[in-house]
Design a protein around this motif. Structure first.
Motif, mmCIF file in Angstrom:
data_model
loop_
_atom_site.group_PDB
_atom_site.id
_atom_site.type_symbol
_atom_site.label_atom_id
_atom_site.label_comp_id
_atom_site.label_asym_id
_atom_site.label_seq_id
_atom_site.Cartn_x
_atom_site.Cartn_y
_atom_site.Cartn_z
ATOM 1 N N GLY A 252 57.977 -30.751 46.450
ATOM 2 C CA GLY A 252 56.619 -29.298 46.717
ATOM 3 C C GLY A 252 56.268 -29.441 47.917
ATOM 4 N N ALA A 253 56.267 -30.220 48.466
ATOM 5 C CA ALA A 253 56.266 -30.491 50.341
ATOM 6 C C ALA A 253 56.789 -29.081 50.573
ATOM 7 C CB ALA A 253 56.075 -31.330 50.995
ATOM 8 N N LEU A 254 58.487 -29.267 50.288
ATOM 9 C CA LEU A 254 59.540 -28.553 51.521
ATOM 10 C C LEU A 254 58.938 -27.120 51.066
ATOM 11 C CD1 LEU A 254 62.304 -31.526 51.393
ATOM 12 C CD2 LEU A 254 60.847 -30.251 53.535
ATOM 13 N N LEU A 255 59.291 -26.952 49.798
ATOM 14 C CA LEU A 255 58.758 -25.798 49.295
ATOM 15 C C LEU A 255 57.344 -25.014 50.158
ATOM 16 C CD1 LEU A 255 61.086 -23.783 47.851
ATOM 17 C CD2 LEU A 255 61.579 -25.824 48.220
ATOM 18 N N ALA A 256 56.252 -25.617 49.918
ATOM 19 C CA ALA A 256 55.182 -25.748 50.610
ATOM 20 C C ALA A 256 55.209 -24.652 51.199
ATOM 21 C CB ALA A 256 54.492 -26.897 50.215
ATOM 22 N N ALA A 257 55.941 -25.256 52.365
ATOM 23 C CA ALA A 257 56.456 -25.510 54.110
ATOM 24 C C ALA A 257 56.984 -23.533 54.385
ATOM 25 C CB ALA A 257 56.867 -26.413 54.457
ATOM 26 N N MET A 258 57.990 -24.041 53.069
ATOM 27 C CA MET A 258 58.979 -22.590 52.907
ATOM 28 C C MET A 258 58.185 -21.598 52.422
ATOM 29 S SD MET A 258 62.285 -24.028 53.026
ATOM 30 C CE MET A 258 62.200 -24.128 51.117
ATOM 31 N N GLN A 259 56.907 -21.255 52.164
ATOM 32 C CA GLN A 259 56.517 -20.160 51.544
ATOM 33 C C GLN A 259 55.983 -18.790 52.530
ATOM 34 O OE1 GLN A 259 56.686 -19.855 48.585
ATOM 35 N NE2 GLN A 259 57.871 -21.667 48.853
ATOM 36 N N ALA B 48 37.320 -19.473 59.034
ATOM 37 C CA ALA B 48 38.029 -20.423 59.678
ATOM 38 C C ALA B 48 38.316 -21.633 59.034
ATOM 39 C CB ALA B 48 38.787 -20.073 60.851
ATOM 40 N N GLY B 49 36.337 -21.964 59.636
ATOM 41 C CA GLY B 49 35.917 -23.327 59.605
ATOM 42 C C GLY B 49 35.954 -24.039 57.649
ATOM 43 N N LEU B 50 35.955 -22.931 56.792
ATOM 44 C CA LEU B 50 36.594 -23.816 55.224
ATOM 45 C C LEU B 50 37.413 -23.741 55.106
ATOM 46 C CD1 LEU B 50 33.214 -21.977 54.009
ATOM 47 C CD2 LEU B 50 33.471 -24.809 53.854
ATOM 48 N N PHE B 51 38.255 -22.382 55.274
ATOM 49 C CA PHE B 51 39.677 -22.983 55.016
ATOM 50 C C PHE B 51 40.279 -24.726 55.664
ATOM 51 C CE2 PHE B 51 43.946 -20.237 54.459
ATOM 52 C CZ PHE B 51 44.547 -20.972 55.280
ATOM 53 N N LEU B 52 39.764 -24.494 56.779
ATOM 54 C CA LEU B 52 40.446 -26.134 57.339
ATOM 55 C C LEU B 52 39.397 -26.905 56.739
ATOM 56 C CD1 LEU B 52 41.529 -26.765 59.775
ATOM 57 C CD2 LEU B 52 39.476 -27.431 61.093
ATOM 58 N N LEU B 53 39.069 -27.024 55.975
ATOM 59 C CA LEU B 53 38.326 -28.256 55.514
ATOM 60 C C LEU B 53 39.008 -28.063 54.280
ATOM 61 C CD1 LEU B 53 36.096 -30.967 53.917
ATOM 62 C CD2 LEU B 53 34.732 -28.507 53.753
ATOM 63 N N ALA B 54 39.201 -27.232 53.267
ATOM 64 C CA ALA B 54 40.119 -26.848 51.961
ATOM 65 C C ALA B 54 41.944 -27.383 52.218
ATOM 66 C CB ALA B 54 40.123 -25.327 51.605
ATOM 67 N N GLY B 55 41.752 -27.506 53.733
ATOM 68 C CA GLY B 55 43.328 -28.252 54.151
ATOM 69 C C GLY B 55 43.467 -29.081 54.145
ATOM 70 N N VAL C 122 50.186 -27.788 55.784
ATOM 71 C CA VAL C 122 48.580 -27.422 56.118
ATOM 72 C C VAL C 122 48.386 -26.418 57.122
ATOM 73 C CG1 VAL C 122 46.493 -28.467 56.068
ATOM 74 C CG2 VAL C 122 47.528 -28.880 53.788
ATOM 75 N N LEU C 123 48.213 -27.693 58.134
ATOM 76 C CA LEU C 123 48.560 -27.140 59.828
ATOM 77 C C LEU C 123 49.289 -26.537 60.653
ATOM 78 C CD1 LEU C 123 47.836 -30.304 61.037
ATOM 79 C CD2 LEU C 123 46.621 -29.745 60.522
ATOM 80 N N TRP C 124 50.303 -26.152 59.721
ATOM 81 C CA TRP C 124 50.988 -24.624 60.231
ATOM 82 C C TRP C 124 50.521 -23.448 59.116
ATOM 83 C CZ3 TRP C 124 54.032 -21.945 56.475
ATOM 84 C CH2 TRP C 124 54.963 -20.621 57.359
ATOM 85 N N VAL C 125 49.875 -23.798 57.837
ATOM 86 C CA VAL C 125 49.634 -21.816 57.667
ATOM 87 C C VAL C 125 48.158 -22.447 58.276
ATOM 88 C CG1 VAL C 125 48.446 -20.719 55.459
ATOM 89 C CG2 VAL C 125 50.730 -22.626 56.026
ATOM 90 N N TYR C 126 47.233 -22.717 58.778
ATOM 91 C CA TYR C 126 46.005 -23.055 59.000
ATOM 92 C C TYR C 126 46.635 -22.267 60.986
ATOM 93 C CZ TYR C 126 41.641 -23.969 61.540
ATOM 94 O OH TYR C 126 40.391 -23.187 61.736
ATOM 95 N N ARG D 286 49.085 -20.421 61.834
ATOM 96 C CA ARG D 286 49.550 -19.096 62.027
ATOM 97 C C ARG D 286 48.094 -17.952 61.292
ATOM 98 N NH1 ARG D 286 55.433 -17.958 58.966
ATOM 99 N NH2 ARG D 286 53.820 -15.914 60.296
ATOM 100 N N THR D 287 47.628 -18.668 60.875
ATOM 101 C CA THR D 287 46.651 -17.760 60.050
ATOM 102 C C THR D 287 45.758 -17.383 60.881
ATOM 103 O OG1 THR D 287 45.778 -19.227 58.589
ATOM 104 C CG2 THR D 287 47.495 -17.704 57.838
ATOM 105 N N MET D 288 44.893 -18.911 61.230
ATOM 106 C CA MET D 288 43.462 -18.736 61.767
ATOM 107 C C MET D 288 43.481 -19.529 63.728
ATOM 108 S SD MET D 288 41.634 -17.889 58.967
ATOM 109 C CE MET D 288 41.957 -18.094 57.480
ATOM 110 N N THR D 289 44.688 -19.097 63.788
ATOM 111 C CA THR D 289 44.259 -19.581 65.545
ATOM 112 C C THR D 289 45.020 -18.357 66.752
ATOM 113 O OG1 THR D 289 46.140 -20.812 65.425
ATOM 114 C CG2 THR D 289 44.461 -22.273 65.110
#
Length: 551
Positions: A308-315, A392-399, A443-447, A449-452
């Motif tokens: 699940g972790a590997l597939l999540a990283a590739m989505q 962005a802050g709440l997205f980070l908290l969720a992550g 989690v940090l990769w998605v954050y 790419r989208t927020m920073t």
């Protein structure tokens, strides 16, 4: 308390009927308001039941009630609450009003697809389906008759099927059918074991029954071979619903196609029915089979954590990303259940609640982001933190709560699972711990790419909601559009940060994330008696002594 438990089942169903009648009369707004009011009343009643629940009571189930249903087969509509069921009902009662408020009263809620007549679908019908699903799920968690549990297990598919198929995204019909067929097939396999239990009870107890307490008494009389056969029928249904790898493939499709509110309940509560079934039915009713087949479940669980972790990283799609993170977390829950220790079982039961809160937060924030950009694609966003810092802050908290950062709710449950699993299953525990590292990465990769970084992506700089999707369909410029200029007031106004109502929708989840992160004991106090009873029913000694040292 028994009357209150019955009301908890009936109130959402009555509310669903009222909302349906209002929608039929063209009063969609009234249906949304009525549904929200009903969900709040349900929340208050659950809080009252929580206050009346006595963790020190000598009986496992409190608030018991029973109405004869099919006397020829000894079936009664029997309800009762243990701590695990109460915790799941409480989670559901928090998420349903949050979902209704998001769908009905915020500008972030996605627009539902138009009906066959071209008229836009209102949210009133969605609210009615959500309340009906809530009523069925409360009955499922509170059922103390195995046949009633089976019926509710199948009936809950109907409102969820229509939530996905009627109000979902582009591939909603495919996803709804796949969800229904997978779950329905699992239920049919479970039905074979339910019938087997009924026949065995008639042979060995002198009177055939579906009563959970009587069937648990039967467990000590069934030979291991029979238990394994019956266990596998229940396990197939619960492994599909959980979902454990390799029976998981319906969840990413259903999660991606669901409306945001439907996805919150789907991943936050409905798929917890599988792990709830492990705790309520597989372990107590088939203790010998549970111990014999535990290595199989542990292997599937740790595979799920890593896979699940590997597939999540590739989505590339954010909703599929959330779905795959859930598959990884369910691996931890499975590990905790079948490690057979008090700490690990308690951690898994608490994880069910905390994962529901964390996933709900992440799904809602993704929905609020997609409502602004008109796209679920990760590549269509970049630098959002410059123009929507609260989002962005709440997205980070969720992550961060998804990756179980200390101080957030998920950390406590994940820590209990790992520390409780270690004395009995050190190898599986070490392998699962690697999944924590992967969680931080995806989690940090998605954050990032989208927020920073600079503003980039069609959803951010390409012309407003829907622009990214329209360009992709037209074969126009890709999503690497980059704007290196400082964000101006016009762009901020076009994209928009979270409104007061949107923050209000997320506020209860933020509160629970920190409250359960620092003070989980009130929930553990309710859960622990049921966990202790389950350990006793399985007949396995806790590998950790009262002083915290391995035996």
């Amino acid at each position: 308390m028994s009357a209150l438990v019955i009301v908890l089942v009936l109130l959402p169903l009555v509310g669903a009927a009222v909302c349906g009648a209002l929608v039929k009369n063209g009063r969609d707004g009234a249906a949304r308001s009525a549904g929200f009011a009903v969900s709040l009343v349900e929340l208050v009643l659950v809080a009252v039941v929580w206050g009346l629940f006595d963790p020190a009571a000598p009986t496992r189930f409190q608030g018991r009630s029973s109405v004869e249903w099919i006397p020829a087969f000894g079936v009664s509509f029997s309800l009762g609450l243990d701590g695990i069921a109460l915790a799941m009902i409480a989670l559901l009662s928090v998420l349903v009003p949050v979902v209704i408020a998001y769908t009905s009263f915020t500008s972030a809620a996605e627009r539902f697809p138009d009906g066959p007549d071209g008229e836009p679908r209102g949210a009133g019908g969605f609210v009615a389906l959500m309340l009906s699903l809530q009523g069925v799920l409360v009955a499922l968690f509170a059922a103390t008759d195995v046949f009633v549990f089976y019926v509710m297990f199948e009936v809950m598919l109907v409102p969820m099927y229509f939530i996905i198929g009627r109000f979902g995204g582009a591939r909603r019909q495919y996803a709804a059918v796949k969800f229904f067929l997978y779950s329905f097939l699992g239920g049919l396999i479970m039905l074979g074991s339910v019938i087997g239990l009924y026949v065995a009870s008639g042979t060995r107890l002198g009177a055939a029954t579906f009563d959970w307490a009587e069937l648990q008494r039967l467990a000590v009389q069934l030979p291991e071979s029979t238990q394994i056969f019956l266990f596998l029928g229940f396990f197939a249904a619960f492994a599909i619903k959980a979902p454990l790898v390799p029976l998981h493939t319906w969840l990413p499709d259903a999660g991606a196609a669901s409306p945001i509110g439907g996805g919150v309940i789907l991943v936050g509560v409905l798929d917890k029915v599988g792990v709830f079934g492990f705790l309520r039915y597989c372990l107590p009713l088939f203790p010998l089979a549970s111990r014999t087949l535990a290595p199989l479940v542990l292997v599937l669980s740790v595979i799920g954590v890593l896979y699940g972790a590997l597939l999540a990283a590739m989505q590339t799609d954010m909703k599929r990303f959330v779905s795959y993170t859930s598959i990884a977390h369910f691996g931890f829950i499975g590990l905790g259940i079948f490690a057979f220790s008090q700490q690990a079982l308690a951690g898994s039961a608490l994880y069910m609640v905390n994962h529901g809160i964390s996933t709900a937060m992440l799904f809602l924030v993704v929905g609020m982001l997609a409502a602004r950009g008109g796209s679920n694609r990760i590549a269509d966003y970049g630098g959002v933190g410059r123009i929507a810092p609260v989002l962005a802050g709440l997205f980070l908290l969720a992550g961060l709560t998804t990756l179980s950062l200390p101080g957030t709710n998920s950390f406590v449950s994940e820590f209990l699972v790992l520390i409780g699993s270690w004395p009995r299953e050190p190898v599986y525990t070490v392998i699962a711990t690697v999944g924590i590292i992967f969680a931080a990465l995806y989690v940090l990769w998605v954050y990032q790419r989208t927020m920073t970084g600079p503003l980039r992506g069609e959803a951010v700089v390409g012309g407003g909601p829907g622009a990214a999707s329209a360009r992709a369909l037209a074969g126009g410029p890709g999503s690497d559009t980059v704007d290196t200029d400082p964000p101006d007031a016009a762009r901020k106004a076009r994209f928009g940060d979270l409104s007061g109502r949107e923050i209000g929708v997320l506020a209860p989840l933020v509160l629970l994330i920190f409250l359960l992160g620092f003070f989980p004991q009130p929930v553990l106090d309710v859960i622990n008696p049921a966990v202790s009873a389950t350990m006793s029913e399985v007949g396995v000694a806790d590998p950790v002594g009262p002083n915290g040292v391995a035996r």
